[in-house]
Motif scaffolding. Structure first.
Motif, PDB file in Angstrom:
ATOM      1  N   ALA A 185      28.984  62.741   5.962  1.00 31.85           N
ATOM      2  CA  ALA A 185      29.807  62.432   4.793  1.00 31.85           C
ATOM      3  C   ALA A 185      28.920  62.268   3.561  1.00 31.85           C
ATOM      4  CB  ALA A 185      30.602  61.150   5.034  1.00 31.85           C
ATOM      5  N   LEU A 186      29.444  62.652   2.416  1.00 36.78           N
ATOM      6  CA  LEU A 186      28.759  62.398   1.152  1.00 36.78           C
ATOM      7  C   LEU A 186      28.859  60.914   0.858  1.00 36.78           C
ATOM      8  CD1 LEU A 186      27.405  63.247  -1.509  1.00 36.78           C
ATOM      9  CD2 LEU A 186      29.699  63.720  -2.413  1.00 36.78           C
ATOM     10  N   ALA A 231      28.246  58.177  -9.715  1.00 36.45           N
ATOM     11  CA  ALA A 231      29.109  56.997  -9.900  1.00 36.45           C
ATOM     12  C   ALA A 231      30.345  57.092  -9.007  1.00 36.45           C
ATOM     13  CB  ALA A 231      29.517  56.866 -11.370  1.00 36.45           C
ATOM     14  N   ARG A 232      30.923  58.281  -8.884  1.00 39.74           N
ATOM     15  CA  ARG A 232      32.078  58.461  -7.990  1.00 39.74           C
ATOM     16  C   ARG A 232      31.678  58.236  -6.536  1.00 39.74           C
ATOM     17  NH1 ARG A 232      36.861  60.169  -8.733  1.00 39.74           N
ATOM     18  NH2 ARG A 232      37.640  60.677 -10.789  1.00 39.74           N
ATOM     19  N   VAL A 233      30.528  58.725  -6.153  1.00 40.29           N
ATOM     20  CA  VAL A 233      30.047  58.519  -4.775  1.00 40.29           C
ATOM     21  C   VAL A 233      29.891  57.023  -4.510  1.00 40.29           C
ATOM     22  CG1 VAL A 233      28.078  58.855  -3.215  1.00 40.29           C
ATOM     23  CG2 VAL A 233      28.983  60.791  -4.535  1.00 40.29           C
ATOM     24  N   ARG A 234      29.258  56.323  -5.415  1.00 36.15           N
ATOM     25  CA  ARG A 234      29.066  54.875  -5.250  1.00 36.15           C
ATOM     26  C   ARG A 234      30.380  54.112  -5.211  1.00 36.15           C
ATOM     27  NH1 ARG A 234      23.870  54.600  -9.266  1.00 36.15           N
ATOM     28  NH2 ARG A 234      22.310  54.927  -7.627  1.00 36.15           N
ATOM     29  N   ALA A 235      31.384  54.597  -5.954  1.00 35.58           N
ATOM     30  CA  ALA A 235      32.690  53.932  -5.990  1.00 35.58           C
ATOM     31  C   ALA A 235      33.585  54.333  -4.816  1.00 35.58           C
ATOM     32  CB  ALA A 235      33.399  54.271  -7.308  1.00 35.58           C
ATOM     33  N   GLY A 236      33.143  55.328  -4.034  1.00 38.20           N
ATOM     34  CA  GLY A 236      33.949  55.788  -2.905  1.00 38.20           C
ATOM     35  C   GLY A 236      35.102  56.688  -3.313  1.00 38.20           C
ATOM     36  N   THR A 237      35.011  57.311  -4.494  1.00 39.04           N
ATOM     37  CA  THR A 237      36.085  58.186  -4.968  1.00 39.04           C
ATOM     38  C   THR A 237      35.658  59.649  -5.012  1.00 39.04           C
ATOM     39  OG1 THR A 237      35.488  57.788  -7.284  1.00 39.04           O
ATOM     40  CG2 THR A 237      37.190  56.352  -6.312  1.00 39.04           C
ATOM     41  N   GLU A 285      45.224  61.997  -6.044  1.00 33.72           N
ATOM     42  CA  GLU A 285      44.779  61.149  -7.159  1.00 33.72           C
ATOM     43  C   GLU A 285      43.293  61.349  -7.440  1.00 33.72           C
ATOM     44  OE1 GLU A 285      46.483  59.827  -4.402  1.00 33.72           O
ATOM     45  OE2 GLU A 285      48.394  59.988  -5.447  1.00 33.72           O
ATOM     46  N   GLU A 286      42.491  61.560  -6.406  1.00 30.21           N
ATOM     47  CA  GLU A 286      41.047  61.763  -6.581  1.00 30.21           C
ATOM     48  C   GLU A 286      40.720  63.156  -7.107  1.00 30.21           C
ATOM     49  OE1 GLU A 286      39.374  58.857  -3.038  1.00 30.21           O
ATOM     50  OE2 GLU A 286      39.277  61.009  -2.792  1.00 30.21           O
ATOM     51  N   VAL A 287      41.472  64.151  -6.671  1.00 31.04           N
ATOM     52  CA  VAL A 287      41.228  65.532  -7.097  1.00 31.04           C
ATOM     53  C   VAL A 287      42.539  66.144  -7.607  1.00 31.04           C
ATOM     54  CG1 VAL A 287      39.130  65.988  -5.771  1.00 31.04           C
ATOM     55  CG2 VAL A 287      41.327  66.270  -4.665  1.00 31.04           C
ATOM     56  N   PRO A 288      42.966  65.698  -8.798  1.00 30.61           N
ATOM     57  CA  PRO A 288      44.252  66.157  -9.328  1.00 30.61           C
ATOM     58  C   PRO A 288      44.217  67.562  -9.924  1.00 30.61           C
ATOM     59  CG  PRO A 288      43.230  64.682 -10.896  1.00 30.61           C
ATOM     60  CD  PRO A 288      42.362  64.673  -9.649  1.00 30.61           C
ATOM     61  N   ARG A 289      43.047  68.039 -10.284  1.00 32.61           N
ATOM     62  CA  ARG A 289      42.938  69.333 -10.962  1.00 32.61           C
ATOM     63  C   ARG A 289      42.768  70.440  -9.920  1.00 32.61           C
ATOM     64  NH1 ARG A 289      40.792  68.786 -16.436  1.00 32.61           N
ATOM     65  NH2 ARG A 289      39.720  70.731 -16.041  1.00 32.61           N
ATOM     66  N   ILE A 290      43.665  71.395  -9.928  1.00 32.88           N
ATOM     67  CA  ILE A 290      43.557  72.539  -9.032  1.00 32.88           C
ATOM     68  C   ILE A 290      43.777  73.817  -9.822  1.00 32.88           C
ATOM     69  CG2 ILE A 290      44.246  71.266  -6.954  1.00 32.88           C
ATOM     70  CD1 ILE A 290      47.025  72.513  -7.239  1.00 32.88           C
ATOM     71  N   LYS A 291      43.253  74.905  -9.312  1.00 34.94           N
ATOM     72  CA  LYS A 291      43.442  76.210  -9.952  1.00 34.94           C
ATOM     73  C   LYS A 291      44.901  76.645  -9.775  1.00 34.94           C
ATOM     74  CE  LYS A 291      38.864  77.196 -10.407  1.00 34.94           C
ATOM     75  NZ  LYS A 291      38.381  77.038 -11.736  1.00 34.94           N
TER      76      LYS A 291
END
Length: 183
Positions: A6-7, A50-56, A78-84
């Motif tokens: 996991a990242l 920062a996202r990795v540290r926040a768990g997002t 919510e974490e990845v709202p942007r899609i092609k």
């Protein structure tokens, strides 16, 4: 052959080394393009950390020995709202998935060696460990798109791992789904 991790902060350096070896990935995205802030802002490396540290920020990293060869990013809507192909996607959407596969990247010199498949399988295993649910992906028909533009991965890879086609949202892009049970 490959190991999946996991990242997180313990794997950050390997992830960052792969991103840096590949020019920041897709012109400097740092795998932020599907997050709310998008890819094209200053301090992308710091934003991702920062996202990795926040768990997002979630991803299955594919390791070949000590080297990170690729990853498969996933997250809640919510974490990845942007899609092609967002407008076309929303026209046919009836329900929201629990998880999205946002990016499936393989480093230079590692393509066509099973890394993308290992990353997607690893993401599904991590999702199962996080409670499972409905997983949605947005792959391209690889026969029609150059490998360097397969941000979400190839349709054949998803189908190989049990995803089913839901609907087409672009000339070569599909919405595919799979139900993943909790581990």
């Amino acid at each position: 052959m490959y190991a999946i991790k996991a990242l997180d902060e313990s794997t950050w350096d390997a992830f960052a080394a792969l991103v840096e070896a590949n020019n920041g990935v897709f012109g400097g995205c740092w795998c932020l393009g599907f997050h709310e802030e998008g890819a094209f802002r200053e301090r992308r490396r710091e934003q991702k950390l920062a996202r990795v540290r926040a768990g997002t920020a979630h991803a299955a990293l594919v390791f070949d020995g000590d080297d990170c060869a690729g990853w498969c990013q996933f997250g809640s809507p919510e974490e990845v709202p942007r899609i092609k192909s967002r407008a076309q996607y929303e026209k046919g959407a009836t329900t929201q998935p629990d998880w999205r596969i946002a990016c499936n990247f393989v480093g230079k010199g590692r393509r066509r060696k099973g890394v993308a498949t290992a990353g997607l399988a690893g993401a599904l295993a991590l999702i199962a460990g996080l409670g499972g649910g409905t997983v949605e992906g947005y792959p391209e028909d690889a026969a029609s798109v150059p490998a360097g533009f397969l941000f979400n991965g190839a349709l054949s890879t998803y189908e190989q791992l049990g995803f089913t086609r839901d609907r087409k949202i672009g000339k070569h892009r599909w919405v595919v789904t799979k139900r993943v049970p909790a581990a």
